[in-house]
Design an enzyme around this catalytic site. Structure first.
Site, short mmCIF file in Angstrom:
data_model
loop_
_atom_site.label_atom_id
_atom_site.label_comp_id
_atom_site.label_asym_id
_atom_site.label_seq_id
_atom_site.Cartn_x
_atom_site.Cartn_y
_atom_site.Cartn_z
N GLU A 254 -67.12 -31.25 23.69
CA GLU A 254 -65.72 -31.16 23.27
C GLU A 254 -65.43 -32.19 22.21
OE1 GLU A 254 -62.35 -31.06 25.83
OE2 GLU A 254 -63.46 -30.05 27.41
N GLU A 308 -53.08 -26.67 28.59
CA GLU A 308 -53.79 -27.92 28.85
C GLU A 308 -53.39 -28.44 30.23
OE1 GLU A 308 -56.02 -29.65 27.02
OE2 GLU A 308 -56.11 -28.06 25.52
N PHE A 317 -54.40 -27.50 20.67
CA PHE A 317 -55.70 -27.91 20.14
C PHE A 317 -56.36 -26.82 19.30
CE2 PHE A 317 -55.61 -31.21 23.42
CZ PHE A 317 -56.31 -32.25 22.82
#
Length: 360
Positions: A254, A308, A317
């Site tokens: 990530e 999220e 994101f």
């Protein structure tokens, strides 16, 4: 790379630099090209360390500095995952399914860490070895070395469980690759030689962490309140893990930039800050590869705006904007930049990106 204790320079509240990460994300496959694009996707073929596990740890012990323990002992745990022993085949999630073929028939036993790295700021630049992140290493050290990190044993002593010889044998070297979630950096203050409020999550570690020191932020803030833009932190994390764990293949599982969801639509779509973030972090990841880090791939978080766990729908994101009422998905400027990056076609440089629009 050896662990190094906080030296005499650290007394009186020395500060360090700490790279923080979070959550597991989607895989966007990198396509080999020229320049640093191929360096990100390719595994480095040079710089392999020949020390065995025991030899590397012995050298690390000899490099201790006088004074107290490492200023930062543990970080926040968001997620840790580890598969069973070799031979127990489990289905990988779709985002990692393609990795199985790359392992040349070996079992896909892996561990994912939210990794915090630190630099000691009061010693010479060339001596800025990364200080051990005790949370991540409390999972990795037993797997690779059959015991907890030395600092954990010194501070927690009898509170730590002991591994039997059979357990050590069962644990050791059962990982084919390490996944690192890497986003940012924070300052870390030594609480052994300085007064600190220890009623925090990190209190047992005798460390205080923050993104602000003397009124100055460590990097440009993002919508994620504890994440700042510190591109060099990804190189530090990769180089430390690569050196400590004997060139085990590393995947960046990530890495990404967050926007506030209440930002006006034009700025959400023309996400210049995300493009600059990706350019910076990939540049430093490329540097780590060139220095010999065994990086197998890079996963960008995330493909689309999503829910999220900490912030719900309040931050974004994604490379694609999602209208959560209609489910319409609109590519942002970053989606087109990343497409060009992966295909090696006319990636926009730093001077051009500020004037480029998403509809180009």
């Amino acid at each position: 790379m050896a662990r190094r204790r906080m030296g005499e320079e650290g007394k009186g509240g020395g500060w360090g630099l700490n790279g923080r990460q979070c959550r597991f994300g989607n895989r966007l496959r990198a396509v080999k090209g020229e320049g640093w694009r191929s360096a990100v996707a390719a595994q480095a073929a040079t710089g392999r360390r020949e020390e065995d596990d025991a030899g590397g740890r012995e050298k690390g012990e000899k490099r201790e500095r006088k004074g107290g323990l490492s200023p930062c002992l543990f970080g926040k745990r968001r997620r840790e995952r580890r598969r069973g022993g070799r031979g127990r085949r489990e289905a990988l999630p779709p985002s990692l399914g393609g990795l199985r073929a790359e392992r040349r028939g070996r079992g896909d036993d892996d561990v994912l860490i939210n990794y915090n790295v630190q630099h000691v700021s009061r010693i010479k630049l060339e001596e800025r070895l990364l200080i051990t992140d005790k949370l991540s290493l409390r999972f990795l050290d037993p797997i690779f070395f059959g015991e907890y990190p030395r600092e954990m044993r010194e501070i927690l002593s009898s509170n730590l469980p002991k591994f039997t010889p059979e357990e050590k044998k069962l644990l050791q070297n059962k990982v084919d690759f390490i996944g690192i979630n890497q986003y940012t950096a924070i300052y870390a203050k030594d609480c052994i030689y300085s007064p600190c409020a220890l009623n925090t999550y990190e209190g047992n570690a005798l460390v205080y962490t923050t993104g602000v020191r003397n009124g100055a932020k460590i990097g440009k803030p993002t919508a994620f309140s504890t994440y700042f833009v510190v591109p060099e932190s990804i190189e530090s994390a990769v180089m430390y893990v690569n050196g400590r764990y004997k060139d085990t293949t590393i995947y960046i599982t990530e890495n990404g930039y967050s926007q506030h969801s209440d930002t006006n639509m034009e700025d959400l779509i023309n996400d210049v800050e995300r493009v600059n973030y990706l350019q910076g972090y990939l540049k430093y990841l490329s540097s780590a590869v060139r220095k010999g880090a065994n990086v197998g791939g890079y996963f960008m978080w995330s493909l689309i705006d999503n829910f999220e766990w900490v912030f719900g729908y309040t931050i974004k994101f994604g490379l694609y904007h999602v209208d959560f009422d209609t489910q319409e998905r609109i590519p942002k400027m970053s989606a087109k930049w990343y497409r060009d990056f992966l295909t090696g076609s006319n990636v926009t440089d730093d001077t051009q990106v500020w004037s480029r629009r998403a509809d180009s």
